[in-house]
Write a protein that holds these residues in place. Structure first.
Motif, PDB file in Angstrom:
ATOM      1  N   GLY A 153       0.786  -1.222   0.000  1.00  0.00           N
ATOM      2  CA  GLY A 153       0.000   0.000   0.000  1.00  0.00           C
ATOM      3  C   GLY A 153       0.824   1.279   0.000  1.00  0.00           C
ATOM      4  N   TRP A 154       2.083   1.191  -0.442  1.00  0.00           N
ATOM      5  CA  TRP A 154       2.929   2.396  -0.507  1.00  0.00           C
ATOM      6  C   TRP A 154       2.464   3.264  -1.679  1.00  0.00           C
ATOM      7  CZ3 TRP A 154       6.510   3.588   3.063  1.00  0.00           C
ATOM      8  CH2 TRP A 154       7.013   2.568   3.868  1.00  0.00           C
ATOM      9  N   PRO A 155       2.263   4.562  -1.467  1.00  0.00           N
ATOM     10  CA  PRO A 155       1.909   5.440  -2.601  1.00  0.00           C
ATOM     11  C   PRO A 155       3.144   5.728  -3.479  1.00  0.00           C
ATOM     12  CG  PRO A 155       1.911   6.675  -0.541  1.00  0.00           C
ATOM     13  CD  PRO A 155       2.193   5.249  -0.190  1.00  0.00           C
ATOM     14  N   TRP A 156       2.896   5.911  -4.755  1.00  0.00           N
ATOM     15  CA  TRP A 156       3.979   6.171  -5.714  1.00  0.00           C
ATOM     16  C   TRP A 156       4.701   7.483  -5.448  1.00  0.00           C
ATOM     17  CZ3 TRP A 156       5.856   2.707  -9.022  1.00  0.00           C
ATOM     18  CH2 TRP A 156       5.073   1.588  -9.313  1.00  0.00           C
ATOM     19  N   ASN A 157       4.021   8.418  -4.836  1.00  0.00           N
ATOM     20  CA  ASN A 157       4.643   9.727  -4.611  1.00  0.00           C
ATOM     21  C   ASN A 157       5.402   9.794  -3.289  1.00  0.00           C
ATOM     22  OD1 ASN A 157       2.436   9.698  -2.936  1.00  0.00           O
ATOM     23  ND2 ASN A 157       1.629  11.689  -3.593  1.00  0.00           N
ATOM     24  N   THR A 158       5.619   8.663  -2.634  1.00  0.00           N
ATOM     25  CA  THR A 158       6.481   8.627  -1.458  1.00  0.00           C
ATOM     26  C   THR A 158       7.882   9.030  -1.914  1.00  0.00           C
ATOM     27  OG1 THR A 158       5.160   6.819  -0.563  1.00  0.00           O
ATOM     28  CG2 THR A 158       7.338   7.157   0.403  1.00  0.00           C
ATOM     29  N   PRO A 159       8.521   9.985  -1.238  1.00  0.00           N
ATOM     30  CA  PRO A 159       9.788  10.525  -1.745  1.00  0.00           C
ATOM     31  C   PRO A 159      10.859   9.486  -2.068  1.00  0.00           C
ATOM     32  CG  PRO A 159       8.993  11.864   0.059  1.00  0.00           C
ATOM     33  CD  PRO A 159       8.083  10.684  -0.029  1.00  0.00           C
TER      34      PRO A 159
ATOM     35  N   ALA B 209      12.207   8.832  -5.864  1.00  0.00           N
ATOM     36  CA  ALA B 209      13.635   9.058  -6.120  1.00  0.00           C
ATOM     37  C   ALA B 209      14.309   7.783  -6.608  1.00  0.00           C
ATOM     38  CB  ALA B 209      14.325   9.565  -4.851  1.00  0.00           C
ATOM     39  N   THR B 210      13.942   6.649  -6.029  1.00  0.00           N
ATOM     40  CA  THR B 210      14.520   5.379  -6.468  1.00  0.00           C
ATOM     41  C   THR B 210      14.163   5.095  -7.917  1.00  0.00           C
ATOM     42  OG1 THR B 210      14.426   4.516  -4.209  1.00  0.00           O
ATOM     43  CG2 THR B 210      14.662   2.912  -5.981  1.00  0.00           C
ATOM     44  N   PHE B 211      12.923   5.361  -8.299  1.00  0.00           N
ATOM     45  CA  PHE B 211      12.542   5.120  -9.692  1.00  0.00           C
ATOM     46  C   PHE B 211      13.257   6.055 -10.661  1.00  0.00           C
ATOM     47  CE2 PHE B 211       9.068   2.526  -8.073  1.00  0.00           C
ATOM     48  CZ  PHE B 211       9.155   1.447  -8.960  1.00  0.00           C
ATOM     49  N   PHE B 212      13.483   7.297 -10.268  1.00  0.00           N
ATOM     50  CA  PHE B 212      14.252   8.200 -11.126  1.00  0.00           C
ATOM     51  C   PHE B 212      15.682   7.690 -11.308  1.00  0.00           C
ATOM     52  CE2 PHE B 212      11.125  11.626  -9.866  1.00  0.00           C
ATOM     53  CZ  PHE B 212      10.592  11.754 -11.136  1.00  0.00           C
TER      54      PHE B 212
ATOM     55  N   SER C 210      19.777   4.504 -14.358  1.00  0.00           N
ATOM     56  CA  SER C 210      20.727   3.382 -14.336  1.00  0.00           C
ATOM     57  C   SER C 210      20.520   2.446 -15.514  1.00  0.00           C
ATOM     58  CB  SER C 210      20.625   2.617 -13.018  1.00  0.00           C
ATOM     59  OG  SER C 210      19.470   1.815 -12.979  1.00  0.00           O
ATOM     60  N   VAL C 211      19.286   2.298 -15.961  1.00  0.00           N
ATOM     61  CA  VAL C 211      19.009   1.440 -17.118  1.00  0.00           C
ATOM     62  C   VAL C 211      19.704   1.996 -18.359  1.00  0.00           C
ATOM     63  CG1 VAL C 211      17.181   0.673 -18.688  1.00  0.00           C
ATOM     64  CG2 VAL C 211      16.850   0.517 -16.215  1.00  0.00           C
TER      65      VAL C 211
ATOM     66  N   LEU D 140      23.420   4.062  -4.178  1.00  0.00           N
ATOM     67  CA  LEU D 140      22.456   5.143  -3.961  1.00  0.00           C
ATOM     68  C   LEU D 140      21.042   4.575  -3.865  1.00  0.00           C
ATOM     69  CD1 LEU D 140      21.694   8.145  -3.773  1.00  0.00           C
ATOM     70  CD2 LEU D 140      21.699   8.202  -6.283  1.00  0.00           C
ATOM     71  N   MET D 141      20.692   3.671  -4.781  1.00  0.00           N
ATOM     72  CA  MET D 141      19.369   3.053  -4.723  1.00  0.00           C
ATOM     73  C   MET D 141      19.218   2.216  -3.450  1.00  0.00           C
ATOM     74  SD  MET D 141      18.244   2.037  -8.591  1.00  0.00           S
ATOM     75  CE  MET D 141      19.762   1.302  -9.136  1.00  0.00           C
ATOM     76  N   LEU D 142      20.263   1.509  -3.079  1.00  0.00           N
ATOM     77  CA  LEU D 142      20.225   0.718  -1.848  1.00  0.00           C
ATOM     78  C   LEU D 142      20.013   1.624  -0.636  1.00  0.00           C
ATOM     79  CD1 LEU D 142      20.570  -2.164  -0.680  1.00  0.00           C
ATOM     80  CD2 LEU D 142      22.999  -1.643  -0.446  1.00  0.00           C
ATOM     81  N   TRP D 143      20.706   2.757  -0.606  1.00  0.00           N
ATOM     82  CA  TRP D 143      20.545   3.706   0.490  1.00  0.00           C
ATOM     83  C   TRP D 143      19.102   4.218   0.541  1.00  0.00           C
ATOM     84  CZ3 TRP D 143      19.435   9.023   0.425  1.00  0.00           C
ATOM     85  CH2 TRP D 143      19.543   9.661   1.652  1.00  0.00           C
ATOM     86  N   LEU D 144      18.534   4.551  -0.612  1.00  0.00           N
ATOM     87  CA  LEU D 144      17.160   5.036  -0.647  1.00  0.00           C
ATOM     88  C   LEU D 144      16.187   3.979  -0.124  1.00  0.00           C
ATOM     89  CD1 LEU D 144      17.242   6.829  -4.109  1.00  0.00           C
ATOM     90  CD2 LEU D 144      16.806   7.933  -1.906  1.00  0.00           C
ATOM     91  N   MET D 145      16.426   2.722  -0.480  1.00  0.00           N
ATOM     92  CA  MET D 145      15.542   1.633  -0.038  1.00  0.00           C
ATOM     93  C   MET D 145      15.656   1.374   1.460  1.00  0.00           C
ATOM     94  SD  MET D 145      13.796   0.124  -2.549  1.00  0.00           S
ATOM     95  CE  MET D 145      13.388   1.739  -3.133  1.00  0.00           C
TER      96      MET D 145
END
Length: 143
Positions: free
Chosen positions: A71-77, A81-84, A89-90, A131-136
């Motif tokens: 139930g996490w909203p997509w606009n959770t910071p 940020a992880t998706f950006f 990275s892709v 960076l992604m790991l830190w965000l997670m």
């Protein structure tokens, strides 16, 4: 089901990041390798890139399922940020490793400029992954 997905997500994160660490000592061996030894090191490098790429697919899919089930909203910071960072990275990974490895395969002796380019790509990609790991893990409130 949620705890199993968390486990899959964490293991796929380990498999996505861990093998890249092994490539750091391989870089110094690439600098002195020649002929078939150079090609075997490049095979190892390419295998690690493919393994991490496919593990990343599991990581993203399990992450999306965790978002949906949790139930996490997509606009959770930290999620946004992880998706950006993930999208960047892709594009980075698509251009960072395979073309350089392909050019290195065309020579029998190590090319210092290409190995330096490969090393730089490895360190930049590790930074992106961490960076992604830190965000997670930290889930910072960025805005």
């Amino acid at each position: 089901m949620y705890p199993s997905l968390v486990f899959i997500h964490v293991v796929s994160a380990l498999v996505s990041i861990g093998p890249f660490i092994v490539l750091i000592p391989l870089l110094s061996k690439l600098r002195t390798a020649e002929g078939s030894l150079l090609h075997s090191y490049l095979d190892t490098f390419q295998f690690v890139v493919r393994l991490c790429k496919h593990s990343g697919h599991v990581l993203v899919l399990s992450g999306l399922l965790l978002l949906w089930l949790g139930g996490w909203p997509w606009n959770t910071p930290w999620i946004a940020a992880t998706f950006f960072v993930l999208i960047g990275s892709v594009f980075f990974m698509a251009r960072a490793f395979s073309p350089t490895i392909h050019h290195l395969r065309q020579v029998d002796a190590p090319d210092t400029a290409l190995i330096n380019k490969l090393a730089r790509a490895l360190y930049i990609y590790l930074f992106i992954l961490f960076l992604m790991l830190w965000l997670m893990i930290m889930k910072p409130a960025l805005w």
